[in-house]
Design an enzyme around this catalytic site. Structure first.
Site, PDB file in Angstrom:
ATOM      1  N   CYS A 100      51.008  44.172  27.413  1.00  0.00           N
ATOM      2  CA  CYS A 100      52.441  44.241  27.090  1.00  0.00           C
ATOM      3  C   CYS A 100      52.645  44.664  25.642  1.00  0.00           C
ATOM      4  O   CYS A 100      53.493  45.509  25.342  1.00  0.00           O
ATOM      5  CB  CYS A 100      53.102  42.895  27.363  1.00  0.00           C
ATOM      6  SG  CYS A 100      54.888  42.886  27.048  1.00  0.00           S
ATOM      7  N   GLY A 124      57.999  38.622  16.206  1.00  0.00           N
ATOM      8  CA  GLY A 124      57.854  37.259  15.710  1.00  0.00           C
ATOM      9  C   GLY A 124      56.442  36.725  15.811  1.00  0.00           C
ATOM     10  O   GLY A 124      56.231  35.516  15.768  1.00  0.00           O
ATOM     11  N   CYS A 199      55.055  35.811  31.523  1.00  0.00           N
ATOM     12  CA  CYS A 199      56.499  35.940  31.746  1.00  0.00           C
ATOM     13  C   CYS A 199      56.859  36.254  33.186  1.00  0.00           C
ATOM     14  O   CYS A 199      57.867  35.774  33.700  1.00  0.00           O
ATOM     15  CB  CYS A 199      57.094  36.975  30.796  1.00  0.00           C
ATOM     16  SG  CYS A 199      56.602  38.682  31.129  1.00  0.00           S
TER      17      CYS A 199
END
Length: 356
Positions: A100, A124, A199
């Site tokens: 990803c 982040g 996810c």
């Protein structure tokens, strides 16, 4: 004013990163990637469901910065989900977060950043991107807080992005400090729990996901040792991973662990604990960040999975581009499909996929 596109998952790390970038004077644009279609769009946690998208939008509203939702579902399915399925079909254990990062954050999102006229992208992640006088170039480094360091999952970024990616959290000592900043600025995600799951498999049941989304079906076969002696039966190769001990259903004189697979014979191979250790391995699909090619034997430390401790090794690169790794001490549970990442000190040399 320099412009930056930051990937915002709706979590506290990316939200505070956006805040810090704005405080440093960047023109900040928030972007949430829509990567897959959840059965429950309001599921708690996760990084690309409706709740997370709305959390990211609310943070952008507070920061008074624009927010985009980028539809990358087709690319994500092709580059991440199908790779995940394909690897399990080959009896390998993939790391979809690494794929990803490579194809979505540092691929599709970076292309969108260029369309928007941005100078940088940001995430982040806990890592550092700094110019090194020693190497005369930008390098990827471990975060200051080694317990939070995520440089392992970033090794696969394209080399041309060195110096074009910002990691605002690289120098933070603790997650509590990040949450404190979020609370001080009234960000609604200040106490939001971290997302630990893959996810697109929010319930953590990857076996069910494979059965429902691929041609993989339970196919029983033999559990054998290295000599080929049949010790038991398995419920399907994809249900087992290297190093697994529980759930084998075998009575034996010593504890047994999964040490490999024979795909052609549909066999799970087991052995005693010492058989889990190897001193050498080969790595392919190599991505080097520190140099174009390893010209001579290099002393490094190696991480063979995200949570493993770095191990001392020497590496050299073959003519085909693959890397041979020889560890100083044998390593437990080297797993094909996982990534091996090489470091000199806290600098990422590069990495690749562990071969069978």
């Amino acid at each position: 004013m320099k412009k930056v596109l930051i990937g915002m998952s709706g979590g506290v790390d990316s939200s505070v990163s956006a805040l810090l970038l704005k405080e440093k004077g960047y023109e900040v644009i928030g972007a949430t990637m829509k990567l897959w279609e959840s059965d429950d769009e309001c599921v708690e946690g996760g990084c690309c469901n409706l709740n997370s998208t709305m959390d990211a939008k609310r943070v952008c509203d507070v920061l008074n910065i624009p927010h985009y939702v980028l539809n990358f579902k087709e690319e994500f399915n092709k580059c991440v989900i199908q790779d995940f399925i394909s690897e399990y079909k080959k009896c390998r254990t993939p790391n979809p977060c690494i794929e990803c990062n490579k194809y979505m954050k540092f691929g599709a999102m970076y292309e969108k950043a260029k369309e928007l006229g941005c100078d940088y992208i940001a995430t982040g992640h806990y890592a550092k991107m700094e110019y090194s006088d020693e190497y005369g170039k930008y390098v990827l480094r471990k975060a200051k807080n080694l317990s939070k360091d995520q440089s392992y999952v970033l090794y696969n970024m394209p080399k041309q992005l060195l110096g074009k990616v910002l990691f605002p959290l690289g120098d933070f000592k603790s997650k509590e400090d990040v949450r404190k900043i979020a609370k001080e600025h009234n960000l609604s995600v200040a106490s939001k729990p971290d997302s630990e799951d893959i996810c697109f498999i929010p319930d953590g049941n990857y076996k069910k996901f494979l059965e429902q989304n691929s041609s993989i079906v339970p196919k029983e076969g033999n559990i054998v040792n290295r000599k080929g002696e049949i010790l038991g039966r398995h419920t399907g190769l994809y249900n087992y991973t290297i190093g697994q001990r529980k759930g084998l259903g075998i009575s034996y004189k010593a504890p047994l662990f999964v040490i490999g697979f024979n795909k052609e014979r549909n066999e799970v191979i087991v052995g005693e604990q010492q058989e889990l250790y190897r001193k050498e391995m080969k790595v392919n699909e190599v991505n080097l960040l520190l140099m174009d090619k390893i010209e001579r034997t290099l002393d490094v430390t190696v991480k063979i999975r995200y949570a493993s401790k770095p191990a001392e090794a020497i590496i050299n690169q073959t003519e085909s581009g693959n890397i041979q790794v020889i560890f100083k001490e044998p390593q437990r549970g080297i797993t094909p499909g996982q990534s091996a990442v090489f470091y000199i000190g806290d600098v990422v040399v590069g990495g690749g996929k562990i071969q069978d």
